[in-house]
Design a protein around this motif. Structure first.
Motif, PDB file in Angstrom:
ATOM      1  N   ASP A   1      47.516  47.685  43.754  1.00 24.34           N
ATOM      2  CA  ASP A   1      48.465  47.731  44.869  1.00 24.34           C
ATOM      3  C   ASP A   1      49.085  49.114  45.015  1.00 24.34           C
ATOM      4  O   ASP A   1      49.213  49.636  46.126  1.00 24.34           O
ATOM      5  CB  ASP A   1      49.564  46.673  44.705  1.00 24.34           C
ATOM      6  CG  ASP A   1      49.071  45.261  45.003  1.00 24.34           C
ATOM      7  OD1 ASP A   1      47.968  45.112  45.572  1.00 24.34           O
ATOM      8  OD2 ASP A   1      49.794  44.315  44.660  1.00 24.34           O
ATOM      9  N   ASP A   2      49.474  49.738  43.887  1.00 21.31           N
ATOM     10  CA  ASP A   2      50.076  51.073  43.942  1.00 21.31           C
ATOM     11  C   ASP A   2      49.105  52.115  44.517  1.00 21.31           C
ATOM     12  O   ASP A   2      49.525  53.060  45.184  1.00 21.31           O
ATOM     13  CB  ASP A   2      50.534  51.531  42.555  1.00 21.31           C
ATOM     14  CG  ASP A   2      51.794  50.828  42.084  1.00 21.31           C
ATOM     15  OD1 ASP A   2      52.454  50.151  42.897  1.00 21.31           O
ATOM     16  OD2 ASP A   2      52.115  50.966  40.889  1.00 21.31           O
ATOM     17  N   TYR A   3      47.819  51.941  44.235  1.00 25.35           N
ATOM     18  CA  TYR A   3      46.818  52.860  44.750  1.00 25.35           C
ATOM     19  C   TYR A   3      46.306  52.435  46.129  1.00 25.35           C
ATOM     20  O   TYR A   3      45.517  53.157  46.747  1.00 25.35           O
ATOM     21  CB  TYR A   3      45.669  53.021  43.744  1.00 25.35           C
ATOM     22  CG  TYR A   3      46.008  53.990  42.631  1.00 25.35           C
ATOM     23  CD1 TYR A   3      45.493  55.278  42.624  1.00 25.35           C
ATOM     24  CD2 TYR A   3      46.869  53.629  41.605  1.00 25.35           C
ATOM     25  CE1 TYR A   3      45.812  56.181  41.614  1.00 25.35           C
ATOM     26  CE2 TYR A   3      47.208  54.519  40.593  1.00 25.35           C
ATOM     27  CZ  TYR A   3      46.675  55.791  40.605  1.00 25.35           C
ATOM     28  OH  TYR A   3      47.006  56.683  39.610  1.00 25.35           O
ATOM     29  N   GLY A   4      46.732  51.267  46.609  1.00 28.95           N
ATOM     30  CA  GLY A   4      46.384  50.813  47.950  1.00 28.95           C
ATOM     31  C   GLY A   4      44.910  50.524  48.152  1.00 28.95           C
ATOM     32  O   GLY A   4      44.355  50.778  49.220  1.00 28.95           O
ATOM     33  N   ILE A   5      44.265  49.973  47.124  1.00 24.29           N
ATOM     34  CA  ILE A   5      42.815  49.785  47.192  1.00 24.29           C
ATOM     35  C   ILE A   5      42.389  48.337  46.981  1.00 24.29           C
ATOM     36  O   ILE A   5      41.272  48.076  46.555  1.00 24.29           O
ATOM     37  CB  ILE A   5      42.104  50.710  46.178  1.00 24.29           C
ATOM     38  CG1 ILE A   5      42.663  50.496  44.769  1.00 24.29           C
ATOM     39  CG2 ILE A   5      42.227  52.170  46.607  1.00 24.29           C
ATOM     40  CD1 ILE A   5      41.861  51.175  43.685  1.00 24.29           C
ATOM     41  N   ALA A   6      43.258  47.388  47.309  1.00 21.92           N
ATOM     42  CA  ALA A   6      42.905  45.973  47.150  1.00 21.92           C
ATOM     43  C   ALA A   6      41.923  45.537  48.235  1.00 21.92           C
ATOM     44  O   ALA A   6      41.984  46.010  49.375  1.00 21.92           O
ATOM     45  CB  ALA A   6      44.158  45.108  47.201  1.00 21.92           C
ATOM     46  N   MET A   7      41.011  44.664  47.862  1.00 17.03           N
ATOM     47  CA  MET A   7      40.102  44.061  48.836  1.00 17.03           C
ATOM     48  C   MET A   7      39.851  42.612  48.442  1.00 17.03           C
ATOM     49  O   MET A   7      40.075  42.210  47.299  1.00 17.03           O
ATOM     50  CB  MET A   7      38.798  44.832  48.949  1.00 17.03           C
ATOM     51  CG  MET A   7      37.837  44.638  47.824  1.00 17.03           C
ATOM     52  SD  MET A   7      36.267  45.433  48.226  1.00 17.03           S
ATOM     53  CE  MET A   7      35.376  45.053  46.735  1.00 17.03           C
ATOM     54  N   ASP A   8      39.389  41.857  49.412  1.00 19.66           N
ATOM     55  CA  ASP A   8      39.139  40.435  49.212  1.00 19.66           C
ATOM     56  C   ASP A   8      37.667  40.119  49.465  1.00 19.66           C
ATOM     57  O   ASP A   8      37.014  40.761  50.287  1.00 19.66           O
ATOM     58  CB  ASP A   8      39.977  39.601  50.194  1.00 19.66           C
ATOM     59  CG  ASP A   8      41.464  39.843  50.062  1.00 19.66           C
ATOM     60  OD1 ASP A   8      41.925  40.146  48.945  1.00 19.66           O
ATOM     61  OD2 ASP A   8      42.169  39.714  51.085  1.00 19.66           O
ATOM     62  N   PHE A   9      37.191  39.136  48.737  1.00 12.42           N
ATOM     63  CA  PHE A   9      35.920  38.491  49.042  1.00 12.42           C
ATOM     64  C   PHE A   9      36.289  37.077  49.469  1.00 12.42           C
ATOM     65  O   PHE A   9      36.129  36.113  48.703  1.00 12.42           O
ATOM     66  CB  PHE A   9      35.001  38.457  47.815  1.00 12.42           C
ATOM     67  CG  PHE A   9      34.516  39.813  47.380  1.00 12.42           C
ATOM     68  CD1 PHE A   9      33.464  40.432  48.033  1.00 12.42           C
ATOM     69  CD2 PHE A   9      35.112  40.459  46.307  1.00 12.42           C
ATOM     70  CE1 PHE A   9      33.004  41.678  47.622  1.00 12.42           C
ATOM     71  CE2 PHE A   9      34.657  41.703  45.894  1.00 12.42           C
ATOM     72  CZ  PHE A   9      33.603  42.320  46.549  1.00 12.42           C
ATOM     73  N   ALA A  10      36.855  36.957  50.674  1.00  7.92           N
ATOM     74  CA  ALA A  10      37.419  35.688  51.130  1.00  7.92           C
ATOM     75  C   ALA A  10      36.383  34.571  51.122  1.00  7.92           C
ATOM     76  O   ALA A  10      36.709  33.429  50.778  1.00  7.92           O
ATOM     77  CB  ALA A  10      38.017  35.857  52.525  1.00  7.92           C
ATOM     78  N   ASP A  11      35.127  34.892  51.464  1.00  8.57           N
ATOM     79  CA  ASP A  11      34.089  33.859  51.480  1.00  8.57           C
ATOM     80  C   ASP A  11      33.807  33.312  50.084  1.00  8.57           C
ATOM     81  O   ASP A  11      33.289  32.206  49.938  1.00  8.57           O
ATOM     82  CB  ASP A  11      32.810  34.386  52.125  1.00  8.57           C
ATOM     83  CG  ASP A  11      32.278  35.657  51.483  1.00  8.57           C
ATOM     84  OD1 ASP A  11      33.097  36.468  50.982  1.00  8.57           O
ATOM     85  OD2 ASP A  11      31.050  35.842  51.474  1.00  8.57           O
ATOM     86  N   LEU A  12      34.187  34.057  49.064  1.00  7.00           N
ATOM     87  CA  LEU A  12      34.023  33.607  47.674  1.00  7.00           C
ATOM     88  C   LEU A  12      35.329  33.085  47.079  1.00  7.00           C
ATOM     89  O   LEU A  12      35.344  32.631  45.936  1.00  7.00           O
ATOM     90  CB  LEU A  12      33.511  34.760  46.807  1.00  7.00           C
ATOM     91  CG  LEU A  12      32.177  35.382  47.210  1.00  7.00           C
ATOM     92  CD1 LEU A  12      31.878  36.591  46.328  1.00  7.00           C
ATOM     93  CD2 LEU A  12      31.065  34.353  47.125  1.00  7.00           C
ATOM     94  N   GLY A  13      36.422  33.218  47.838  1.00  8.67           N
ATOM     95  CA  GLY A  13      37.726  32.786  47.326  1.00  8.67           C
ATOM     96  C   GLY A  13      38.302  33.754  46.304  1.00  8.67           C
ATOM     97  O   GLY A  13      39.108  33.370  45.470  1.00  8.67           O
TER      98      GLY A  13
END
Length: 159
Positions: free
Chosen positions: A103-115
């Motif tokens: 979060d501090d580095y601003g690099i979060a991502m999601d694999f929403a289709d995988l949950g």
């Protein structure tokens, strides 16, 4: 997201190094910079394993430049120690289990289709002894590896 020329966000997190120790970025800069932080989405996945093994294959080059390499992921330090063991990695892996560093580095991502939510984008930051980011690379495509020659050149320039 911090960029080249910005101060690197400081953090403290568990370090998987065969044991589990504490890693504080600011405490390590004087003795270990330049520091390469290689963020990856998850241990035991194909591209992440290939990437960490590529850094291992080039570790002697980084050592020759007096640089330190650390992988960073959301995996637990216990998982990361097993990942290190199975892939003969000689550098430490930082566990961002609580997603604070990502979060501090601003690099979060999601694999929403995988949950799967809040893992690290594949990213590399080189940080000099003053705590300044001298190189930043972030991929929106988790299947793309960094340009390892470019990372080495950035480390050489930061040394």
């Amino acid at each position: 997201m911090p960029e080249t020329g910005d101060a690197a966000p400081d953090f403290t997190a568990p370090l998987a190094n065969g044991d589990v120790d504490s890693f504080t970025l600011s405490d390590r800069l004087a003795d270990e910079a330049p520091i390469v932080l290689a963020f990856f989405p998850g241990a035991f996945t194909s591209v992440c394993t290939t990437e960490m093994c590529a850094f291992q294959d080039r570790l002697a080059n980084f050592n020759d430049l007096d640089a330190s390499v650390y992988g960073v992921s959301r995996d637990s330090p216990f998982t990361l120690n097993e990942f290190r063991d199975q892939n003969d990695l000689e550098f430490g892996l930082i566990s961002d289990y609580n997603k604070e560093v990502i979060d501090d580095y601003g690099i979060a991502m999601d694999f929403a289709d995988l949950g799967v939510y809040g893992v690290a984008k594949r990213s590399v930051f080189v940080i000099d002894a003053d705590g300044e980011i001298t190189y930043a690379w972030v991929s929106d495509d988790p299947g793309v590896e960094p340009d390892y020659d470019e990372v080495e050149a950035a480390v050489e320039n930061a040394a």
